[in-house]
Design an enzyme around this catalytic site. Structure first.
Site: not given
Length: 414
Positions: A135, A138, A170, A253, A381
């Protein structure tokens, strides 16, 4: 909540249990039980090949990706049957970690947006474990703000030309394919200018660089795109609607990660029973017992929160935000337990050799990996914001950049 199986569920559970008992790679069970968190060492056996062999055996018998339609490599099972399988697979599910991103996140996204021809080409090999997916979300400058991504996609005839960088990907170093979200229009607000694709990780211009982690492993990667050409036929969703596609991935996810995260409590309880302190077994120490009681309560809270999700699945309902709650609590709990376990071992807590350290150095591995666990799949967060806004109904955070064109948002660059 109903914790009892229906007669149909009990029959299915018995069938699952019988098949696993007859077919599981039991010679790997001792090593899998001792595996450190985030790392599996099968003592001379190729872990990737062992994972693929187990996945292929499951697929041949109809136990791979149970809830997927049969034509895509699944079984067409109900969501609760999928949960039952996960409960019964037990320690052997560790082998499936290689495929969790592809099967839990990429597969559902492909199922929702790919063409029928693409689904029949890519989903069955994914279900069998023949092809691994990653995926590509980021980015270095984005932090927790996925919509702040800068990887560019520019249209060139029937192709798109991709330039930019992803990070913390990952499994990119062993993946065959990946799903990718890019910025195709910087002149509109950040959530509106995104476009989503899938691509082969062997595409010319793709460079993968593993990141050396503090625990000595390199599961995360940087991925660079240098004039990478992707045909428009590999676009998922409409141009400019990549955020909508991304939400499909992110919802899956949360479900794939949140409901299965370990806390380390069973291992901590076992350590307390075995570890000898200066004044006797750790389990008899009042401070240790107080901590164990606290963690037991939290662990059971997670168990029953997950049970609500399972009960909803059993009734054919869509689960609520329980997965976000599970990941938020489990990640912090795991870090607390690992820290305490190492402190309890005194100077021996510095040992990282599984042959020398207590509990095969699992707590050392757990502590070194735990910061990443609290970041990947949604930071603490972000999850708190989701719970606050979508569960508690609190006002959303003020976002000054919400309606600004992306290329007009101020940055820290001079």
């Amino acid at each position: 909540m109903n914790f009892e199986d229906t007669p149909q569920e009990a029959a299915f559970r018995a069938e699952v249990r019988a098949w696993i008992d007859a077919n599981a790679p039991k010679h790997l069970e001792p090593a899998l039980k001792k595996a450190g968190f985030g790392h599996v060492d099968l003592e001379g056996i190729d872990v990737m090949q062992a994972a693929k062999d187990w996945q292929a055996k499951k697929a041949d018998a109809g136990w791979a990706c149970l809830h997927w339609p049969k034509e895509y490599g699944g079984r067409g099972a109900t969501p609760i049957e999928r949960v039952i399988w996960q409960q019964e697979e037990g320690v052997y599910s560790t082998l499936g970690g290689t495929f969790i991103i592809g099967q839990g996140m990429c597969g559902p996204t492909m199922m929702a947006y790919a063409t029928e021809e693409q689904k029949r080409r890519y989903l069955p090999p994914l279900a069998r474990g023949e092809e691994v997916w990653c995926q590509l979300f980021s980015e270095p400058a984005g932090g927790s703000d996925l919509a702040g991504l800068r990887t560019r996609a520019e249209r060139d005839g029937d192709d798109w030309v991709i330039n930019g960088q992803k990070i913390w990907t990952s499994g990119a170093h062993y993946s065959d394919y990946g799903i990718l979200v890019t910025r195709s229009d910087p002149n509109v607000p950040k959530h509106q200018g995104l476009t989503f694709f899938f691509l082969s990780m062997k595409t010319p211009g793709v460079t993968i660089k593993p990141i050396k982690q503090v625990n000595g492993q390199s599961g995360f990667n940087e991925v660079f795109f240098d004039n990478v050409r992707i045909p428009d036929s590999q676009r998922l969703g409409k141009v400019g609607e990549g955020w909508k596609v991304s939400l499909t991935t992110l919802m899956n996810e949360r479900l794939a990660i949140g409901g299965t995260m370990p806390t380390g409590f069973p291992e901590m309880f076992e350590l307390a029973r075995e570890l000898e302190l200066e004044d006797g077994p750790a389990i008899r120490d009042k401070a240790v017992r107080n901590n164990l009681a606290d963690w037991h309560v939290k662990t059971n809270g997670l168990k029953y929160t997950a049970a609500r999700m399972i009960s909803a699945l059993s009734r054919g309902e869509t689960p609520g935000p329980e997965a976000s709650i599970g990941k938020l609590v489990a990640g912090a709990l795991m870090q607390d337990i690992a820290t305490y376990a190492i402190d309890l071992q005194d100077h021996a807590g510095a040992l990282v050799d599984p042959k020398l350290a207590a509990a095969n150095a699992r707590f050392q591995a757990m502590l070194l990996r735990s910061p990443a666990t609290r970041i990947e799949g949604g930071t603490d967060e972000i999850l708190r914001n989701i719970i606050a806004e979508r569960v508690l109904g609190l006002p959303a955070d003020m976002r000054a950049d919400k309606d600004l064109p992306f290329n007009k948002i101020p940055t820290g660059r001079g």
